[in-house]
Design an enzyme around this catalytic site. Sequence first.
Site, short mmCIF file in Angstrom:
data_model
loop_
_atom_site.label_atom_id
_atom_site.label_comp_id
_atom_site.label_asym_id
_atom_site.label_seq_id
_atom_site.Cartn_x
_atom_site.Cartn_y
_atom_site.Cartn_z
N ASP A 103 -6.64 9.90 17.25
CA ASP A 103 -7.35 8.70 17.66
C ASP A 103 -8.42 8.44 16.61
OD1 ASP A 103 -9.08 6.82 18.70
OD2 ASP A 103 -9.00 7.61 20.72
N LEU B 82 -1.09 14.35 3.31
CA LEU B 82 -1.26 12.89 3.37
C LEU B 82 -2.26 12.54 4.46
CD1 LEU B 82 2.42 11.70 2.90
CD2 LEU B 82 0.61 11.89 1.19
N GLY C 4 -0.10 14.33 8.55
CA GLY C 4 -1.07 14.73 9.56
C GLY C 4 -0.62 14.35 10.95
N LEU D 261 -1.70 5.53 10.45
CA LEU D 261 -0.35 5.26 10.94
C LEU D 261 0.17 6.45 11.73
CD1 LEU D 261 1.11 3.87 7.59
CD2 LEU D 261 0.22 2.54 9.51
N LEU E 2 -1.34 6.73 1.33
CA LEU E 2 -0.35 5.72 0.97
C LEU E 2 -1.05 4.55 0.29
CD1 LEU E 2 1.78 5.74 4.23
CD2 LEU E 2 2.32 6.82 2.05
#
Length: 126
Positions: A44, A20, A40, A86, A66
Amino acid sequence: MDTTPESYLDLFPLEAIVYLTPDSENVLEDIDPSKVYVLGGLVDESIHKQLTLRRAREQHLHTARLPIREFMVRAPNSRNYHSETLAINQVFDILSTYYETRSWPAALRAGVSSGKGYVLPDTAGQ
């Protein structure tokens, strides 16, 4: 949940792994119990853009993101900031909620904070 120091590449067949990453062109439409989803690491986003996508491609893994763009809208904000990147706990919360509810709006509401600049359409004006 089980933890191990072993790599997911050594534990599961490549065809079963879905990495993902917010940079994937593939949208995660449903959770397949026969697949292994890799979340993952914390990255940054301004320094390591597309790091997780590159890593997945180097490992010849399927990728998905997503469905934030499909179910949410950009909320106006003073910084004009919008991010689909995220933290791991947010992604985990989204996947867990989706698995329980089978509702992407409910899952995204549970895991995407308003600070990311995205909201569900029914809350866009608030």
